[in-house]
Write an enzyme that holds these catalytic residues in place. Structure first.
Site, PDB file in Angstrom:
ATOM      1  N   TYR A 104      24.016  72.240 -24.088  1.00 38.75           N
ATOM      2  CA  TYR A 104      22.729  72.507 -23.481  1.00 38.75           C
ATOM      3  C   TYR A 104      21.960  71.238 -23.204  1.00 38.75           C
ATOM      4  O   TYR A 104      22.007  70.279 -23.946  1.00 38.75           O
ATOM      5  CB  TYR A 104      21.893  73.499 -24.283  1.00 38.75           C
ATOM      6  CG  TYR A 104      21.819  73.333 -25.771  1.00 38.75           C
ATOM      7  CD1 TYR A 104      20.638  72.955 -26.397  1.00 38.75           C
ATOM      8  CD2 TYR A 104      22.918  73.603 -26.577  1.00 38.75           C
ATOM      9  CE1 TYR A 104      20.561  72.843 -27.777  1.00 38.75           C
ATOM     10  CE2 TYR A 104      22.849  73.495 -27.950  1.00 38.75           C
ATOM     11  CZ  TYR A 104      21.660  73.100 -28.543  1.00 38.75           C
ATOM     12  OH  TYR A 104      21.594  72.977 -29.906  1.00 38.75           O
ATOM     13  N   ASP A 141      17.862  80.491 -40.552  1.00 40.27           N
ATOM     14  CA  ASP A 141      17.803  81.627 -39.626  1.00 40.27           C
ATOM     15  C   ASP A 141      17.659  82.966 -40.346  1.00 40.27           C
ATOM     16  O   ASP A 141      17.234  83.942 -39.740  1.00 40.27           O
ATOM     17  CB  ASP A 141      19.022  81.638 -38.713  1.00 40.27           C
ATOM     18  CG  ASP A 141      18.958  80.534 -37.663  1.00 40.27           C
ATOM     19  OD1 ASP A 141      17.877  79.952 -37.462  1.00 40.27           O
ATOM     20  OD2 ASP A 141      20.003  80.258 -37.040  1.00 40.27           O
ATOM     21  N   HIS A 157      15.484  80.233 -31.858  1.00 41.16           N
ATOM     22  CA  HIS A 157      14.765  78.990 -32.078  1.00 41.16           C
ATOM     23  C   HIS A 157      13.851  78.609 -30.914  1.00 41.16           C
ATOM     24  O   HIS A 157      14.104  78.971 -29.777  1.00 41.16           O
ATOM     25  CB  HIS A 157      15.758  77.836 -32.279  1.00 41.16           C
ATOM     26  CG  HIS A 157      16.728  78.069 -33.373  1.00 41.16           C
ATOM     27  ND1 HIS A 157      18.025  77.620 -33.305  1.00 41.16           N
ATOM     28  CD2 HIS A 157      16.614  78.696 -34.566  1.00 41.16           C
ATOM     29  CE1 HIS A 157      18.668  77.950 -34.413  1.00 41.16           C
ATOM     30  NE2 HIS A 157      17.836  78.622 -35.189  1.00 41.16           N
ATOM     31  N   LYS A 212      15.734  74.855 -21.509  1.00 42.41           N
ATOM     32  CA  LYS A 212      17.146  74.601 -21.794  1.00 42.41           C
ATOM     33  C   LYS A 212      18.024  75.163 -20.694  1.00 42.41           C
ATOM     34  O   LYS A 212      17.809  76.270 -20.220  1.00 42.41           O
ATOM     35  CB  LYS A 212      17.546  75.256 -23.125  1.00 42.41           C
ATOM     36  CG  LYS A 212      16.839  74.679 -24.326  1.00 42.41           C
ATOM     37  CD  LYS A 212      17.209  75.431 -25.593  1.00 42.41           C
ATOM     38  CE  LYS A 212      16.461  74.879 -26.791  1.00 42.41           C
ATOM     39  NZ  LYS A 212      16.739  75.656 -28.001  1.00 42.41           N
TER      40      LYS A 212
END
Length: 185
Positions: free
Chosen positions: A133, A172, A64, A73
């Site tokens: 995250y 996905d 992603h 991140k």
């Protein structure tokens, strides 16, 4: 107090971070983010959002990114373990299309910093994993992008046993490969 060890990766901008862990008979204490320590180590970023997910063994989330609002991140496993991957989508990078992966576990306490311009994903290696995250920009649902997790052009060596199909979201399963996806200028 909370000094960190920062190790660069084969791809510019990616870093594996190992915090100092203070252990005693009660357990442990770890400072997972301290702006001053990160800035001193050359990682001067500010985070605006924290996320956490729980997944079962075999779940693969990714790959992603956000297009107009890219996110850096800082990721880590807080329970269980994952194999975490970043793919370089920076069109002008000498490592465009290359990937780097690292095992993040609750035991090793390693963190992985992925800057803007990368696709990100992970596969769960343990019965369950909780994954946390910090993000440098907010989540924008209409801005999502992705790359097919098993695109042969990228060739990620996911540690998935032969004959086992990863558990994927419908989204996905439908991402395109590297040559047909968005890239950062």
């Amino acid at each position: 107090m909370g000094k960190i060890k920062v190790t660069g990766c084969d791809i510019e901008g990616l870093y594996v971070i190992e915090p100092t862990v203070f252990k005693d008979e009660r357990g442990y204490f770890v400072e997972t983010y301290n702006y001053n320590d990160f800035a001193e180590a050359g990682l001067d970023m500010k985070f605006v959002q924290d996320n956490q997910s729980m997944s079962v063994k075999g779940v693969l989330r990714g790959l992603h990114f956000q297009k107009q609002y890219p996110q850096g991140k800082l990721v880590r496993a807080i329970r269980g373990g994952v194999f975490d991957v970043a793919v370089d989508l920076r069109a002008n990078s000498k490592t465009y299309g290359k990937w780097f992966g690292v095992e993040l576990t609750a035991e090793n306490k390693k963190m992985f910093y992925i800057p803007e311009g990368f696709a990100h994903g992970f596969v769960v290696l343990t019965d369950e994993a909780e994954f946390a995250y910090k993000c440098t920009d907010f989540y924008h649902p209409g801005d999502e992008g992705g790359v097919l997790w098993n695109d042969p052009e990228i060739g990620i060596d996911w540690p998935i046993p032969e004959g086992v199909e990863p558990i994927l979201s419908e989204k996905d399963k439908k991402w395109l490969g590297l040559k047909d996806t968005f890239h950062f200028e």
